[in-house]
Design a protein around this motif. Structure first.
Motif, short mmCIF file in Angstrom:
data_model
loop_
_atom_site.label_atom_id
_atom_site.label_comp_id
_atom_site.label_asym_id
_atom_site.label_seq_id
_atom_site.Cartn_x
_atom_site.Cartn_y
_atom_site.Cartn_z
N THR A 98 0.92 -1.12 0.07
CA THR A 98 0.02 -0.27 -0.10
C THR A 98 0.89 1.37 -0.10
O THR A 98 0.74 2.29 -0.80
N THR B 245 -1.92 -2.81 10.33
CA THR B 245 -1.49 -3.88 9.50
C THR B 245 -1.48 -5.22 10.42
O THR B 245 -1.71 -5.13 11.71
N LYS C 166 -7.27 -8.65 10.33
CA LYS C 166 -8.05 -8.36 9.11
C LYS C 166 -7.97 -9.62 8.56
O LYS C 166 -6.92 -10.41 8.42
N ASP D 237 -6.68 0.35 1.57
CA ASP D 237 -6.15 -1.14 1.77
C ASP D 237 -5.97 -1.65 0.38
O ASP D 237 -6.70 -1.13 -0.49
N ASP D 238 -5.24 -2.75 0.29
CA ASP D 238 -4.96 -3.41 -1.17
C ASP D 238 -5.68 -4.62 -1.29
O ASP D 238 -5.81 -5.22 -2.39
N SER D 239 -6.35 -4.96 -0.29
CA SER D 239 -7.20 -6.24 -0.22
C SER D 239 -8.69 -5.85 -0.23
O SER D 239 -9.27 -5.42 0.47
N ASN E 281 -10.41 -6.94 3.02
CA ASN E 281 -10.24 -5.99 4.11
C ASN E 281 -11.19 -4.87 3.81
O ASN E 281 -11.90 -4.23 4.65
N THR F 131 -13.90 3.85 2.27
CA THR F 131 -13.01 3.07 1.90
C THR F 131 -12.45 3.24 0.75
O THR F 131 -12.94 3.80 -0.56
N MET G 155 -4.61 2.05 6.23
CA MET G 155 -4.64 0.72 6.81
C MET G 155 -4.23 -0.07 5.68
O MET G 155 -4.87 -0.07 4.59
N PRO G 156 -3.18 -0.82 5.57
CA PRO G 156 -2.54 -1.74 4.53
C PRO G 156 -3.59 -3.05 4.29
O PRO G 156 -3.62 -3.99 5.35
#
Length: 204
Positions: A4, A99, A143, A167-169, A172, A183, A203-204
């Motif tokens: 991220t 994280t 997460k 976030d990259d997910s 998540n 988000t 938040m990653p």
């Protein structure tokens, strides 16, 4: 934070996965041919492979696990990002790292990226899984569980309606939305959405 604040192409993610597989082989004595599949399956089901291993009943020291997995990662692949640093410092909103990783890994990454003074605080593995907390008896809190998101919101004392969760997910992000956060999914290109909110949580 991971993938991220810096791109996946740095190789940290892949190296971390290899270290997890090495831990499973060396310390848990799993069948070598099965380790990659189990590693991925547990990550998908529990949010982290570590959480999955604990849920299955494997016993090991948390600090030893993190030392094995993060202790020798190629952090030299991370370099200071002055553009990102200036962007973060120009934002008056609160900025907090969230994280699943341990505090040692967070410190290494932020140091390498020269972003140590860009964030008010860090929510990490130790924060959510304090030895004295009830979470220890209920498994690892991480997460993408909504409980982890809610715990982070409570610890940081933020208003979800005035907070952006990066976030990259996708998983998540879905949990963040369910917890009431605004988000932004982060991909290869860093995206910033300025919508006049008075807080910002990264938040990653």
């Amino acid at each position: 934070m991971d993938d991220t604040l810096y791109p996946r192409s740095c190789g940290i993610n892949l190296a971390c996965r290899k270290k997890i597989e090495e831990f499973m082989l060396k310390y848990l004595h799993m069948e070598e041919s099965e380790v990659p599949r189990i590693c991925l399956d547990l990550y998908v089901e529990y949010g982290t492979t570590m959480a999955g291993l604990k849920a299955l009943g494997y016993e090991f020291d948390d600090d030893e696990y993190h030392a094995c997995v993060h202790g020798t990662l190629p952090y030299e692949a991370l370099n200071p990002d002055p553009v990102l640093r200036n962007l973060l410092l120009s934002m008056p909103q609160r900025k907090i790292i969230f994280t699943n990783a341990d505090k040692g890994h967070v410190a290494q990454v932020l140091h390498r990226l020269d972003l140590e003074d860009c964030f008010e605080g860090v929510i990490c593995f130790e924060t959510l899984n304090d030895q004295s907390s009830e979470s220890k008896s209920n498994g690892i809190l991480c997460k993408p569980s909504i409980e982890a998101i809610q715990a982070a919101i409570k610890i940081t004392d933020i208003d979800p309606k005035k907070t952006i969760f990066f976030d990259d997910s996708i998983r998540n992000i879905e949990s963040g939305k369910a917890a009431g956060l605004h988000t932004v999914i982060v991909s290869i290109i860093f995206v910033f959405v300025g919508i006049g909110l008075n807080q910002l949580i990264m938040m990653p």
